[in-house]
Scaffold this motif. Structure first.
Motif, PDB file in Angstrom:
ATOM      1  N   PHE A 103       2.490  -6.962  -2.253  1.00 48.30           N
ATOM      2  CA  PHE A 103       1.420  -5.972  -2.133  1.00 48.30           C
ATOM      3  C   PHE A 103       0.432  -6.100  -3.291  1.00 48.30           C
ATOM      4  O   PHE A 103      -0.755  -5.836  -3.142  1.00 48.30           O
ATOM      5  N   GLU A 104       0.951  -6.517  -4.447  1.00 50.92           N
ATOM      6  CA  GLU A 104       0.090  -6.654  -5.622  1.00 50.92           C
ATOM      7  C   GLU A 104      -0.943  -7.762  -5.420  1.00 50.92           C
ATOM      8  O   GLU A 104      -2.048  -7.686  -5.952  1.00 50.92           O
ATOM      9  N   THR A 105      -0.575  -8.788  -4.664  1.00 53.10           N
ATOM     10  CA  THR A 105      -1.507  -9.900  -4.475  1.00 53.10           C
ATOM     11  C   THR A 105      -2.326  -9.749  -3.187  1.00 53.10           C
ATOM     12  O   THR A 105      -3.110 -10.639  -2.840  1.00 53.10           O
ATOM     13  N   PHE A 106      -2.128  -8.649  -2.478  1.00 55.96           N
ATOM     14  CA  PHE A 106      -2.897  -8.412  -1.248  1.00 55.96           C
ATOM     15  C   PHE A 106      -4.150  -7.617  -1.602  1.00 55.96           C
ATOM     16  O   PHE A 106      -4.099  -6.681  -2.396  1.00 55.96           O
ATOM     17  N   ASP A 107      -5.262  -7.988  -1.022  1.00 50.31           N
ATOM     18  CA  ASP A 107      -6.513  -7.278  -1.312  1.00 50.31           C
ATOM     19  C   ASP A 107      -6.793  -6.247  -0.217  1.00 50.31           C
ATOM     20  O   ASP A 107      -7.243  -6.607   0.878  1.00 50.31           O
ATOM     21  N   PRO A 108      -6.533  -4.959  -0.499  1.00 48.41           N
ATOM     22  CA  PRO A 108      -6.698  -3.944   0.547  1.00 48.41           C
ATOM     23  C   PRO A 108      -8.148  -3.596   0.819  1.00 48.41           C
ATOM     24  O   PRO A 108      -8.435  -2.830   1.745  1.00 48.41           O
ATOM     25  N   ARG A 121       2.991  -0.776   3.280  1.00 44.11           N
ATOM     26  CA  ARG A 121       3.498  -0.258   1.997  1.00 44.11           C
ATOM     27  C   ARG A 121       4.475   0.870   2.212  1.00 44.11           C
ATOM     28  O   ARG A 121       5.552   0.907   1.600  1.00 44.11           O
ATOM     29  N   ALA A 122       4.081   1.815   3.075  1.00 44.48           N
ATOM     30  CA  ALA A 122       4.965   2.956   3.355  1.00 44.48           C
ATOM     31  C   ALA A 122       6.259   2.470   4.006  1.00 44.48           C
ATOM     32  O   ALA A 122       7.355   2.941   3.687  1.00 44.48           O
ATOM     33  N   TYR A 123       6.116   1.500   4.886  1.00 40.42           N
ATOM     34  CA  TYR A 123       7.288   0.985   5.599  1.00 40.42           C
ATOM     35  C   TYR A 123       8.266   0.323   4.627  1.00 40.42           C
ATOM     36  O   TYR A 123       9.484   0.510   4.710  1.00 40.42           O
ATOM     37  N   ALA A 124       7.726  -0.454   3.688  1.00 39.44           N
ATOM     38  CA  ALA A 124       8.589  -1.178   2.744  1.00 39.44           C
ATOM     39  C   ALA A 124       9.378  -0.219   1.860  1.00 39.44           C
ATOM     40  O   ALA A 124      10.490  -0.524   1.430  1.00 39.44           O
ATOM     41  N   ALA A 146       5.422 -10.519   4.706  1.00 43.91           N
ATOM     42  CA  ALA A 146       6.183 -11.066   3.582  1.00 43.91           C
ATOM     43  C   ALA A 146       6.222 -10.073   2.425  1.00 43.91           C
ATOM     44  O   ALA A 146       7.230  -9.972   1.711  1.00 43.91           O
ATOM     45  N   ALA A 147       5.136  -9.318   2.256  1.00 43.22           N
ATOM     46  CA  ALA A 147       5.115  -8.304   1.191  1.00 43.22           C
ATOM     47  C   ALA A 147       6.157  -7.221   1.465  1.00 43.22           C
ATOM     48  O   ALA A 147       6.837  -6.757   0.547  1.00 43.22           O
ATOM     49  N   ILE A 148       6.295  -6.838   2.723  1.00 43.34           N
ATOM     50  CA  ILE A 148       7.347  -5.868   3.081  1.00 43.34           C
ATOM     51  C   ILE A 148       8.712  -6.449   2.720  1.00 43.34           C
ATOM     52  O   ILE A 148       9.550  -5.786   2.104  1.00 43.34           O
ATOM     53  N   ALA A 149       8.933  -7.700   3.091  1.00 43.48           N
ATOM     54  CA  ALA A 149      10.229  -8.346   2.824  1.00 43.48           C
ATOM     55  C   ALA A 149      10.495  -8.442   1.319  1.00 43.48           C
ATOM     56  O   ALA A 149      11.588  -8.103   0.853  1.00 43.48           O
ATOM     57  N   ASN A 150       9.490  -8.879   0.563  1.00 39.33           N
ATOM     58  CA  ASN A 150       9.681  -9.016  -0.889  1.00 39.33           C
ATOM     59  C   ASN A 150       9.984  -7.671  -1.536  1.00 39.33           C
ATOM     60  O   ASN A 150      10.838  -7.570  -2.423  1.00 39.33           O
ATOM     61  N   GLU A 151       9.282  -6.639  -1.082  1.00 41.08           N
ATOM     62  CA  GLU A 151       9.504  -5.315  -1.644  1.00 41.08           C
ATOM     63  C   GLU A 151      10.892  -4.794  -1.274  1.00 41.08           C
ATOM     64  O   GLU A 151      11.609  -4.220  -2.097  1.00 41.08           O
ATOM     65  N   ALA A 152      11.299  -5.018  -0.029  1.00 40.04           N
ATOM     66  CA  ALA A 152      12.619  -4.559   0.422  1.00 40.04           C
ATOM     67  C   ALA A 152      13.727  -5.276  -0.358  1.00 40.04           C
ATOM     68  O   ALA A 152      14.693  -4.646  -0.793  1.00 40.04           O
TER      69      ALA A 152
END
Ligand SMILES: [Zn+2]
Length: 268
Positions: A103-108, A121-124, A146-152
């Motif tokens: 999420f840190e490397t994703f540009d929202p 983000r909420a899901y992770a 992948a961000a969800i997976a990394n955070e999980a």
């Protein structure tokens, strides 16, 4: 007159408490408490010598009232099997190539991605239900998945990130007679992992066999309401009808269309 090898042989024999025996025993010399295991159990690999219950054999002999005996795994062996299941999952999860997709490397701020970013983000933070991310090639959905997976994983949640065509290849290879992992073990690991992330559904070369396996995985997770993230660049009506009907259960599955035209070009 005993030779030195005769002496060490006697010492080995004594250490297992059988002073009357004077025959060589093909077993490494050991000291310590009396063994409760028969010779045939002791020939098993003895890696876990520290376990006080089985003395490292990994198995115990269970004697039934009728005198018949059975070999049962020790507690330490069960733990070892669980660990190897998890290692197998980590190997399968294949997150290393996606380690930078967080999420840190994703540009929202890229137009069209905000809703998906917030939902992911909420899901992770608390994976529950299903999340279905759709959008064109390059819209950032794989990055979010992948961000969800990394955070999980960072939260110690048992997670499997898999690109659908790769998953089917893995299952096929486990079907080969030379595979070290049994097919049903592998499919069980995929079906039952707490959080499953299926990236790029619909791009697989769905042979009838592969299509059936994929459906079984998705249907199992549907029946047990297991947290699942699915991404695709296909339209819903291009997805296999049985899988589509699971995804279309809006009580379980949240759909998010990412409208960003090309996330990768616009993100910095
Ligand atoms: Zn043990």
């Amino acid at each position: 007159m005993p030779t030195s090898s005769g002496k060490s042989r006697r010492k080995a024999v004594e250490s297992i408490g059988s002073e009357d025996l004077d025959i060589p025993i093909a077993r490494p010399e050991r000291t310590g408490p009396e063994l409760a295991l028969p010779d045939w159990a002791l020939e098993l690999p003895r890696k876990r010598t520290a376990c006080p219950i089985c003395k490292g054999a990994g198995y115990l002999v269970k004697v039934a009232p009728d005198g018949s005996s059975d070999l049962v795994p020790c507690r330490c062996k069960l733990r070892e099997l669980q660990e190897s299941d998890y290692q197998e999952l980590q190997r399968l999860s294949n997150l290393e190539p996606f380690a930078d997709k967080t999420f840190e490397t994703f540009d929202p701020d890229v137009p069209g991605v905000a809703e998906a970013y917030q939902a992911a983000r909420a899901y992770a933070e608390n994976p529950s239900g299903w999340l279905f991310l759709t959008g064109n090639y390059g819209c950032g959905k794989t990055h979010l998945a992948a961000a969800i997976a990394n955070e999980a994983v960072r939260r110690h949640i048992k997670t499997l990130f898999t690109i659908v065509p790769d998953l089917l290849d893995h299952l096929r290879s486990a079907y080969a007679p030379t595979s070290p992992v049994r097919f049903d073990q592998r499919i069980e690991a995929v079906r039952t992992v707490y959080l499953l992330i299926l990236d790029d559904l619909g791009t697989e070369n769905a042979s009838p066999w592969a299509g059936e396996k994929l459906y079984q995985i998705i249907n199992y997770r549907y029946n047990y309401r297991l947290p699942t993230v699915i991404t695709t660049n296909r339209d819903l009506d291009e997805i296999e009808p049985r899988i589509r009907s699971r995804i279309c259960d809006r009580h379980l599955c949240r759909h998010i269309l990412i409208r960003a035209e090309d996330y990768r070009r616009k993100a910095r």
